[in-house]
Design an enzyme around this catalytic site. Structure first.
Site, PDB file in Angstrom:
ATOM      1  N   ASN A   7     -33.840  12.519  18.615  1.00  0.00           N
ATOM      2  CA  ASN A   7     -32.677  12.710  17.748  1.00  0.00           C
ATOM      3  C   ASN A   7     -32.526  11.427  16.929  1.00  0.00           C
ATOM      4  O   ASN A   7     -32.001  10.435  17.428  1.00  0.00           O
ATOM      5  CB  ASN A   7     -31.437  12.982  18.604  1.00  0.00           C
ATOM      6  CG  ASN A   7     -30.203  13.253  17.761  1.00  0.00           C
ATOM      7  OD1 ASN A   7     -30.236  13.138  16.533  1.00  0.00           O
ATOM      8  ND2 ASN A   7     -29.111  13.598  18.418  1.00  0.00           N
ATOM      9  N   ARG A  90     -34.595  16.947  16.553  1.00  0.00           N
ATOM     10  CA  ARG A  90     -33.360  17.557  16.050  1.00  0.00           C
ATOM     11  C   ARG A  90     -33.249  17.256  14.558  1.00  0.00           C
ATOM     12  O   ARG A  90     -33.324  16.094  14.148  1.00  0.00           O
ATOM     13  CB  ARG A  90     -32.155  16.958  16.772  1.00  0.00           C
ATOM     14  CG  ARG A  90     -30.863  17.467  16.184  1.00  0.00           C
ATOM     15  CD  ARG A  90     -29.683  16.629  16.570  1.00  0.00           C
ATOM     16  NE  ARG A  90     -28.499  17.155  15.919  1.00  0.00           N
ATOM     17  CZ  ARG A  90     -27.515  16.412  15.446  1.00  0.00           C
ATOM     18  NH1 ARG A  90     -27.574  15.095  15.547  1.00  0.00           N
ATOM     19  NH2 ARG A  90     -26.483  16.962  14.874  1.00  0.00           N
ATOM     20  N   HIS A 180     -23.958  22.202  14.342  1.00  0.00           N
ATOM     21  CA  HIS A 180     -23.884  22.334  15.813  1.00  0.00           C
ATOM     22  C   HIS A 180     -24.548  23.622  16.296  1.00  0.00           C
ATOM     23  O   HIS A 180     -24.236  24.116  17.384  1.00  0.00           O
ATOM     24  CB  HIS A 180     -22.419  22.377  16.319  1.00  0.00           C
ATOM     25  CG  HIS A 180     -21.695  21.084  16.249  1.00  0.00           C
ATOM     26  ND1 HIS A 180     -20.351  21.010  15.975  1.00  0.00           N
ATOM     27  CD2 HIS A 180     -22.095  19.816  16.446  1.00  0.00           C
ATOM     28  CE1 HIS A 180     -19.964  19.746  15.986  1.00  0.00           C
ATOM     29  NE2 HIS A 180     -20.998  19.002  16.268  1.00  0.00           N
ATOM     30  N   GLY A 210     -15.698  17.793  19.882  1.00  0.00           N
ATOM     31  CA  GLY A 210     -16.078  16.419  20.225  1.00  0.00           C
ATOM     32  C   GLY A 210     -15.629  15.517  19.098  1.00  0.00           C
ATOM     33  O   GLY A 210     -14.620  15.775  18.444  1.00  0.00           O
ATOM     34  N   GLY A 212     -17.194  15.299  16.362  1.00  0.00           N
ATOM     35  CA  GLY A 212     -17.247  16.350  15.348  1.00  0.00           C
ATOM     36  C   GLY A 212     -16.982  17.659  16.071  1.00  0.00           C
ATOM     37  O   GLY A 212     -17.398  17.809  17.222  1.00  0.00           O
ATOM     38  N   ARG A 241     -12.952  12.860  10.465  1.00  0.00           N
ATOM     39  CA  ARG A 241     -13.099  13.841   9.373  1.00  0.00           C
ATOM     40  C   ARG A 241     -11.842  14.693   9.254  1.00  0.00           C
ATOM     41  O   ARG A 241     -11.279  15.109  10.266  1.00  0.00           O
ATOM     42  CB  ARG A 241     -14.309  14.737   9.634  1.00  0.00           C
ATOM     43  CG  ARG A 241     -15.629  14.033   9.474  1.00  0.00           C
ATOM     44  CD  ARG A 241     -16.786  14.907   9.899  1.00  0.00           C
ATOM     45  NE  ARG A 241     -17.513  14.318  10.991  1.00  0.00           N
ATOM     46  CZ  ARG A 241     -18.432  14.936  11.732  1.00  0.00           C
ATOM     47  NH1 ARG A 241     -18.736  16.189  11.482  1.00  0.00           N
ATOM     48  NH2 ARG A 241     -19.037  14.310  12.717  1.00  0.00           N
ATOM     49  N   ASP A 283     -10.692   8.311  18.633  1.00  0.00           N
ATOM     50  CA  ASP A 283     -11.104   8.791  19.962  1.00  0.00           C
ATOM     51  C   ASP A 283      -9.975   9.570  20.636  1.00  0.00           C
ATOM     52  O   ASP A 283      -8.848   9.087  20.748  1.00  0.00           O
ATOM     53  CB  ASP A 283     -11.502   7.582  20.819  1.00  0.00           C
ATOM     54  CG  ASP A 283     -12.214   8.014  22.091  1.00  0.00           C
ATOM     55  OD1 ASP A 283     -13.443   7.838  22.160  1.00  0.00           O
ATOM     56  OD2 ASP A 283     -11.532   8.545  23.007  1.00  0.00           O
ATOM     57  N   GLY A 331     -17.391  16.798  24.136  1.00  0.00           N
ATOM     58  CA  GLY A 331     -16.642  15.776  24.882  1.00  0.00           C
ATOM     59  C   GLY A 331     -15.190  16.151  25.123  1.00  0.00           C
ATOM     60  O   GLY A 331     -14.666  15.965  26.225  1.00  0.00           O
ATOM     61  N   GLY A 333     -13.842  19.393  24.581  1.00  0.00           N
ATOM     62  CA  GLY A 333     -13.798  20.734  25.174  1.00  0.00           C
ATOM     63  C   GLY A 333     -14.131  20.744  26.653  1.00  0.00           C
ATOM     64  O   GLY A 333     -13.532  21.488  27.438  1.00  0.00           O
ATOM     65  N   GLU A 334     -15.083  19.883  27.054  1.00  0.00           N
ATOM     66  CA  GLU A 334     -15.499  19.868  28.458  1.00  0.00           C
ATOM     67  C   GLU A 334     -14.529  19.089  29.339  1.00  0.00           C
ATOM     68  O   GLU A 334     -14.493  19.305  30.550  1.00  0.00           O
ATOM     69  CB  GLU A 334     -16.899  19.241  28.584  1.00  0.00           C
ATOM     70  CG  GLU A 334     -17.994  20.116  28.005  1.00  0.00           C
ATOM     71  CD  GLU A 334     -19.350  19.414  27.960  1.00  0.00           C
ATOM     72  OE1 GLU A 334     -19.647  18.607  28.857  1.00  0.00           O
ATOM     73  OE2 GLU A 334     -20.107  19.674  27.002  1.00  0.00           O
ATOM     74  N   ASN A 335     -13.782  18.155  28.724  1.00  0.00           N
ATOM     75  CA  ASN A 335     -12.980  17.236  29.535  1.00  0.00           C
ATOM     76  C   ASN A 335     -11.476  17.387  29.437  1.00  0.00           C
ATOM     77  O   ASN A 335     -10.757  16.990  30.341  1.00  0.00           O
ATOM     78  CB  ASN A 335     -13.333  15.785  29.166  1.00  0.00           C
ATOM     79  CG  ASN A 335     -14.730  15.420  29.618  1.00  0.00           C
ATOM     80  OD1 ASN A 335     -15.012  15.428  30.808  1.00  0.00           O
ATOM     81  ND2 ASN A 335     -15.604  15.136  28.668  1.00  0.00           N
ATOM     82  N   GLU A 385     -27.985  19.993  24.084  1.00  0.00           N
ATOM     83  CA  GLU A 385     -28.804  20.272  22.901  1.00  0.00           C
ATOM     84  C   GLU A 385     -30.257  19.841  23.105  1.00  0.00           C
ATOM     85  O   GLU A 385     -31.182  20.509  22.648  1.00  0.00           O
ATOM     86  CB  GLU A 385     -28.204  19.580  21.679  1.00  0.00           C
ATOM     87  CG  GLU A 385     -26.891  20.225  21.266  1.00  0.00           C
ATOM     88  CD  GLU A 385     -26.064  19.376  20.313  1.00  0.00           C
ATOM     89  OE1 GLU A 385     -26.299  19.456  19.117  1.00  0.00           O
ATOM     90  OE2 GLU A 385     -25.178  18.639  20.795  1.00  0.00           O
TER      91      GLU A 385
END
Ligand code: AMP
Length: 400
Positions: A7, A90, A180, A210, A212, A241, A283, A331, A333-335, A385
């Site tokens: 990547n 990637r 993504h 995350g 993004g 963004r 963050d 990051g 969504g999972e946490n 990914e």
């Protein structure tokens, strides 16, 4: 079979060496600060490390160092590079040229480079890395390109066109591409497997949240709409963004502040979002901490993000005429259990009912977080990914 996944960014080259027999990571790391000075951080499956400053004037020297640490010294994992069956890269932007994973040739590298206008931050560095890799890796080792945009090439015209004069599409290729895609493809398939269902029978809203973020409507395993657009700026509010903004607000602010197009692009891509609204940080953890301390603008960031995600879920349920599952990854969504709970609250009309107890504290694990009697299942699905790139690469070289 061992696959090296790359990547590459403008100043970095992240890698993972994956053993495809059991899909385990043999070694991973990052060649950083390319074009500045240079640093490599390399870790093996059994905890051996290299963490040292180097000289990386270009991606070629970074690849040479990568070959050196993989094959020689205390943290080596290969006796020679010929043990690697293929390299998977990637690639962010494949536009309408690449709708699937593709074997890399000189022509393909040139086409990826030619798409730089559509992804200036990403595609040219990808091309540099592909050329550098070709110089350093044995010529007989196939290289494969896996595109972030490819999964979204199934979107219908009515979803990807903007209401601008048609020449914008014909002459300048301006349309929604979506990003993504590798992550959305990986997590939706992992979800179907976990549900024990055929993905062809499922209507899923995939929320990759995350730094993004993008949200995708996946019907029958195909992306039919997604929140990111021509570039990864569109959609929900992100770390730096803006997400979706009325284009007239952009031209208005540019003229008020006297910003050129590229300065305005920086304003929207690097100084907006969580950072721009809160004035504190890009963050999510910092924003959440400040919000808990009572900072109003940090609270507003959280409210905007939750509201926008909810809107996407509702609108994607509408275009798919229903919904079988919502998944959270990335990051945030999972946490972020509180964000998941807030987004899914008051969605009973859609058939969503959370299991708040299971959701609470659930981090980074594949897990169903909806109630047993919820019509729509809600899941946390960790993304990977690199693994999908490795799987695609394996499949392509096995069928060559
Ligand atoms: P990603 O770009 O997928 O690596 O995600 C980065 C984002 O995930 C950042 O905004 C982080 O603050 C957020 N994140 C990472 N870990 C956590 C956590 N434990 N709780 C909440 N947010 C997190």
């Amino acid at each position: 079979m061992k696959i090296l996944v790359i990547n590459a960014g403008s100043s970095s080259l992240k890698y993972q060496l994956i053993n495809m027999e059991d899909e385990s990571v043999i070694a991973k790391g990052n060649c950083d600060r390319i074009g500045i000075d240079g640093h490599i951080k390399h870790t093996t499956f059994d905890g051996r490390t290299v963490d040292t400053d180097c000289k990386f004037p270009t991606h070629t020297e970074a690849f040479e160092k990568l070959v050196e640490v993989l094959t020689t010294g205390d943290a080596s994992v290969l006796s020679s590079m010929s043990e690697i069956s293929a390299v998977g890269h990637r690639i962010v932007q494949g536009a309408e040229i690449f709708n699937k994973t593709t074997l890399v040739t000189d022509e393909v590298i040139q086409q990826i480079d030619d798409l730089s206008e559509l992804a200036p931050v990403h595609n040219h560095p990808h091309a540099l890395a592909l050329r550098a890799c070709k110089k350093v890796i044995p010529e007989t080792t196939p290289q494969v390109a896996v595109f972030d945009t490819a999964f979204h090439q199934t979107m219908p015209e009515k979803a990807y066109m903007f209401g601008m004069p048609y020449e914008c599409y014909e002459k300048f290729h301006v349309r929604k591409y979506g990003f993504h895609g590798t992550s959305h493809r990986f997590v939706t398939q992992a979800l179907a497997d976990a549900m024990g269902r055929d993905i062809k029978d499922l209507k899923i809203v995939s929320c990759h949240l995350g730094n993004g973020s993008s949200i995708t409507a996946v019907e029958g395993g195909k992306s039919i709409d997604t929140s990111m657009g021509f570039t990864p700026l569109d959609g929900v509010i992100m770390g730096t963004r803006s997400g979706c903004v009325d284009a007239s607000a952009v031209t208005f602010v540019a003229s008020k502040l006297g910003l050129s197009p590229s300065e305005m692009s920086d304003y929207l891509n690097k100084r907006s979002g969580f950072l721009g609204i809160s004035g504190i940080s890009s963050d999510n953890r910092d924003i959440t901490a400040a919000a808990n301390d009572g900072d109003r603008r940090a609270q507003l960031v959280g409210e905007m993000l939750r509201y926008e995600i909810k809107k996407y879920i509702g609108s994607y349920a509408a275009i798919m005429n229903g919904l079988d599952a919502v998944l959270f990854t990335g990051g945030i969504g999972e946490n972020s259990d509180d964000l998941r709970a807030d987004v899914c609250r008051n969605m009973e009309y859609l058939g969503i009912k959370m299991n708040e107890k299971v959701n609470e504290g659930m981090r980074g694990k594949l897990c169903k977080i909806s109630a047993p009697d919820s019509k729509v299942e809600v899941w946390v699905v960790p993304t990977n990914e690199e693994l999908l790139i490795a799987r695609d690469t394996k499949e392509l070289v096995e069928n060559m």
